[in-house]
Write a protein that holds these residues in place. Structure first.
Motif, PDB file in Angstrom:
ATOM      1  N   PHE A 354       0.965  -1.221   0.015  1.00 23.06           N
ATOM      2  CA  PHE A 354      -0.204   0.184  -0.021  1.00 23.06           C
ATOM      3  C   PHE A 354       0.914   1.261  -0.018  1.00 23.06           C
ATOM      4  N   PRO A 355       0.077   2.414  -0.445  1.00 26.97           N
ATOM      5  CA  PRO A 355       1.247   3.610  -0.418  1.00 26.97           C
ATOM      6  C   PRO A 355       1.393   4.099   1.005  1.00 26.97           C
ATOM      7  N   GLN A 356       2.555   4.613   1.238  1.00 20.87           N
ATOM      8  CA  GLN A 356       2.847   5.056   2.596  1.00 20.87           C
ATOM      9  C   GLN A 356       1.698   5.761   3.522  1.00 20.87           C
ATOM     10  N   GLU A 357       1.142   6.689   2.661  1.00 19.92           N
ATOM     11  CA  GLU A 357      -0.145   7.362   3.490  1.00 19.92           C
ATOM     12  C   GLU A 357      -1.014   6.383   3.773  1.00 19.92           C
ATOM     13  N   THR A 358      -1.294   5.236   3.124  1.00 19.79           N
ATOM     14  CA  THR A 358      -2.132   4.390   3.644  1.00 19.79           C
ATOM     15  C   THR A 358      -1.865   3.524   4.725  1.00 19.79           C
ATOM     16  N   VAL A 359      -0.346   3.158   4.570  1.00 18.87           N
ATOM     17  CA  VAL A 359       0.201   2.388   5.600  1.00 18.87           C
ATOM     18  C   VAL A 359       0.095   3.163   6.904  1.00 18.87           C
ATOM     19  N   ASN A 360       0.491   4.459   6.943  1.00 21.92           N
ATOM     20  CA  ASN A 360       0.273   5.355   8.003  1.00 21.92           C
ATOM     21  C   ASN A 360      -1.124   5.290   8.622  1.00 21.92           C
ATOM     22  N   LYS A 361      -1.968   5.420   7.777  1.00 19.86           N
ATOM     23  CA  LYS A 361      -3.370   5.401   8.458  1.00 19.86           C
ATOM     24  C   LYS A 361      -3.837   4.087   9.063  1.00 19.86           C
ATOM     25  N   MET A 362      -3.397   3.141   8.372  1.00 19.62           N
ATOM     26  CA  MET A 362      -3.718   1.609   8.678  1.00 19.62           C
ATOM     27  C   MET A 362      -2.933   1.549  10.097  1.00 19.62           C
ATOM     28  N   VAL A 363      -1.804   1.676  10.485  1.00 18.07           N
ATOM     29  CA  VAL A 363      -1.072   1.489  11.590  1.00 18.07           C
ATOM     30  C   VAL A 363      -1.765   2.221  12.702  1.00 18.07           C
ATOM     31  N   LYS A 364      -2.027   3.788  12.468  1.00 17.13           N
ATOM     32  CA  LYS A 364      -2.732   4.727  13.360  1.00 17.13           C
ATOM     33  C   LYS A 364      -4.133   4.032  13.775  1.00 17.13           C
ATOM     34  N   LYS A 365      -4.873   3.398  12.882  1.00 18.32           N
ATOM     35  CA  LYS A 365      -6.190   2.940  13.357  1.00 18.32           C
ATOM     36  C   LYS A 365      -6.093   1.614  14.043  1.00 18.32           C
ATOM     37  N   VAL A 366      -5.034   0.968  14.123  1.00 15.67           N
ATOM     38  CA  VAL A 366      -4.817  -0.178  15.140  1.00 15.67           C
ATOM     39  C   VAL A 366      -4.275   0.431  16.414  1.00 15.67           C
ATOM     40  N   TYR A 367      -3.562   1.306  16.319  1.00 18.92           N
ATOM     41  CA  TYR A 367      -3.052   1.883  17.581  1.00 18.92           C
ATOM     42  C   TYR A 367      -4.132   2.504  18.442  1.00 18.92           C
ATOM     43  N   GLU A 368      -5.161   3.366  17.742  1.00 19.32           N
ATOM     44  CA  GLU A 368      -6.280   3.636  18.132  1.00 19.32           C
ATOM     45  C   GLU A 368      -7.396   2.730  18.889  1.00 19.32           C
ATOM     46  N   MET A 369      -7.206   1.786  18.056  1.00 18.29           N
ATOM     47  CA  MET A 369      -8.172   0.616  18.687  1.00 18.29           C
ATOM     48  C   MET A 369      -7.658  -0.013  19.885  1.00 18.29           C
ATOM     49  N   ASN A 370      -6.242   0.325  20.259  1.00 19.62           N
ATOM     50  CA  ASN A 370      -5.730  -0.178  21.519  1.00 19.62           C
ATOM     51  C   ASN A 370      -5.619  -1.749  21.491  1.00 19.62           C
ATOM     52  N   VAL A 371      -5.294  -2.354  20.366  1.00 19.82           N
ATOM     53  CA  VAL A 371      -5.007  -3.929  20.294  1.00 19.82           C
ATOM     54  C   VAL A 371      -3.723  -4.173  19.754  1.00 19.82           C
ATOM     55  N   PRO A 372      -3.166  -5.594  19.799  1.00 15.84           N
ATOM     56  CA  PRO A 372      -1.899  -5.759  19.242  1.00 15.84           C
ATOM     57  C   PRO A 372      -1.990  -5.682  17.948  1.00 15.84           C
ATOM     58  N   LEU A 373      -0.838  -5.365  17.413  1.00 14.01           N
ATOM     59  CA  LEU A 373      -0.478  -5.360  15.839  1.00 14.01           C
ATOM     60  C   LEU A 373       0.622  -6.380  15.603  1.00 14.01           C
TER      61      LEU A 373
END
Length: 570
Positions: A354-373
């Motif tokens: 995925f483009p870097q911008e999309t990767v950023n959003k994906m990782v941030k989404k999981v962080y905000e869910m407060n679950v393991p990645l």
């Protein structure tokens, strides 16, 4: 007065006798006691041995001296003399694709030797024909194989559509790549999955075309493979139960008591859930929903329910994949492949999924869910991309703990390790590549990078607690071979692969027991032998810490015990 004293005396005596009988009745007795071998507790950073271990109601109730364990013997206690064998905590699978274990029992194994018959195209066709004949597969039914590795094909002759058409004109055929990130299809299978000359190659995908045409011809990889992967035919209710038991037995035979489904879509999670509710599980399963299907999955499985086992199944976090496989030449690097791209591209560095911008959003989404990645990154460029996304997600605030594991982390550069330490990120390495794929990496990436794959020694020295995995079905499900590869780092052809990155056998065992328990946030119940923890155990015929390092891969799993019950016995 004397009579009163005598009466009081007898009353006290009766009370004492009653208390003594009650204490005997209520005394804890073990269901089973193991002794007479090397019992490695995996507690601490140096080997600690116990003389005996006692189990009751699926839990460990004692670890220590044999004389003390004798006090837990009751009339029905089973005494198991290990007779010199070795007992450890059950192995925890740090990363594999469990759902595929349900399928491969009905597929043709095509790993390259010594793990399978796939040494060249001709051998693959012979194995497929024998498989189809043995299974009596009728015309029109899909024939599947797994483990194809184009990197070991001699003289550059790769499996293609024409080879499969000639051998199987009446059956669709799908041969999955050893990376599990792609496949080769014959014409009927291409039709089945809706792929043709007019199919465009999606961003982050690869479709090898027949020279001089736009016809799909060879490997279909990464994002181009995803629609194929998602169209796997559903199992019947009976097959779900039958195949679940067969697939889990593959793990039990390897001494594994907890397995991972490492990139899960909703239909697969529903399959696992149905089988779990039907009582089919003999081991624990931890699933990680794939990021592209996450919103869909959360509708049926709210995040509040994650992290808790229900009949042996739990959702452990989220999986993101941001590059491909180095042997498939789809991993993303900062420098070009020496051999070009999968379709002959020049100056090919691979691509992010995925483009870097999309990767950023994906990782941030999981962080905000407060679950393991769990985040798949192989090439050093992909690891750079992940670190950027990680920093973007946290936005300068690193106080809150977050359980993050980078899956594979194979081509981690030395200068990237300090950031893993700073951010408390856990690498899960893939040392089996030192054996199975070193020659491909040497050809594709050059000597220096190939020697430094899965730098477990440097990671441990820096203070990290890495895990190690098979990525089954990409590599065979063989924990002793995995341990051997981490300790010895010798390739299929006998080359020494970065000897300065070898680890000790005990460190290798930590990467498949206690460190994985931390990865799963289950260190309170698994990973070491300690009173109060679940009695998930494995018995080996030899002690990996006491034999020649080169003999480790020959160690046999004798017995696997889950929650105090034997689920596999050799």
């Amino acid at each position: 007065m004397k009579k009163t004293v005598r009466i009081a005396f007898f009353i006290i005596l009766l009370m004492l006798m009653s208390c003594n009988q009650t204490s005997k009745k209520d005394a804890i007795t073990a269901d089973i006691i193991y002794f007479g071998g090397d019992i490695i507790t995996m507690e601490g950073n140096q080997p600690i041995y116990a003389e005996a271990i006692a189990v009751k109601d699926g839990k460990i109730i004692f670890v220590g001296k044999k004389t003390e364990s004798d006090k837990l013997k009751g009339e029905n206690t089973i005494l198991t003399n290990l007779e010199g064998k070795t007992l450890l905590p059950g192995f925890l699978d740090a990363h594999s694709h469990y759902i595929n274990s349900l399928l491969v029992a009905n597929q043709c194994k095509l790993y390259a030797p010594p793990s399978g018959p796939g040494k060249d195209v001709e051998s693959i066709i012979i194995a497929l024909k024998a498989f189809a004949a043995e299974r009596k597969i009728p015309k029109g039914e899909l024939i599947m194989g797994y483990g194809y590795d184009e990197n070991v094909m001699p003289k550059g002759k790769l499996l293609n559509r024409d080879d499969l058409d000639k051998a199987f004109p009446d059956n669709p055929v799908r041969i999955d790549h050893v990376s599990m990130h792609g496949c080769v299809l014959n014409s009927l299978a291409l039709k089945k999955y809706g792929i043709s000359a007019v199919t465009t190659t999606p961003p982050g995908g690869v479709i090898v075309r027949k020279p001089g045409t736009n016809e799909p011809y060879g490997l279909i990889m990464e994002m181009a493979f995803m629609p194929i992967f998602e169209k796997t035919d559903p199992m019947t209710p009976e097959q779900e139960i039958e195949w679940t038991k067969a697939g889990q037995m593959l793990y039990a035979e390897a001494g594994i008591t907890t397995a991972q489904e490492g990139a899960t879509h909703l239909p697969q999670i529903l399959t696992i859930q149905r089988a779990s509710q039907a009582g089919a599980n003999i081991i624990d399963i931890v699933a990680y929903p794939f990021i592209t299907d996450l919103d869909n999955i959360v509708k049926s499985f709210p995040v509040a329910e994650w992290g808790k086992y229900n009949k042996g199944f739990k959702i452990g976090g989220v999986k993101i994949t941001i590059d491909g496989s180095p042997q498939g030449k789809t991993a993303y690097f900062t420098t070009p492949y020496l051999t070009g791209g999968p379709s002959g591209e020049r100056n090919w560095k691979g691509e992010l999924t995925f483009p870097q911008e999309t990767v950023n959003k994906m990782v941030k989404k999981v962080y905000e869910m407060n679950v393991p990645l769990l985040l798949h990154c192989n090439g050093d460029g992909a690891i750079d991309s992940f670190l950027k996304a990680y920093e973007f997600a946290r936005d300068g605030n690193f106080d809150k703990s977050w359980n993050v594991t980078t899956i594979h982390s194979q081509f981690m550069r030395k200068d990237q390790i300090p950031k893993f330490v700073k951010y408390k990120i856990r690498p899960s390495f893939y040392t089996l590549h030192t054996y199975y794929f070193y020659e491909a990496h040497l050809k594709n990436r050059g000597f220096a990078q190939a020697q430094y794959i899965s730098p477990m020694r440097d990671a441990i020295n820096a203070g990290l607690k890495p895990t190690n995995h098979t990525d089954f079905v990409v590599a065979p499900l063989d924990q002793m071979m995995m341990l051997w590869s981490a300790v010895n780092r010798i390739s299929r052809a006998g080359a020494k692969v970065g000897f300065d990155q070898c680890v000790t056998p005990y460190e290798g065992l930590q990467a498949m027991t206690v460190n994985v328990a931390n990865q799963y946030e289950e260190s309170d119940s698994k990973g070491t032998l300690k009173s109060g923890k679940r009695a998930d155990l494995v018995i080996l015929d030899k002690n990996p810490l006491k034999i020649s390092k080169m003999e480790i891969r020959d160690i046999k799993v004798i017995e696997t015990i889950k929650d105090g019950k034997t689920i596999y016995k050799r």
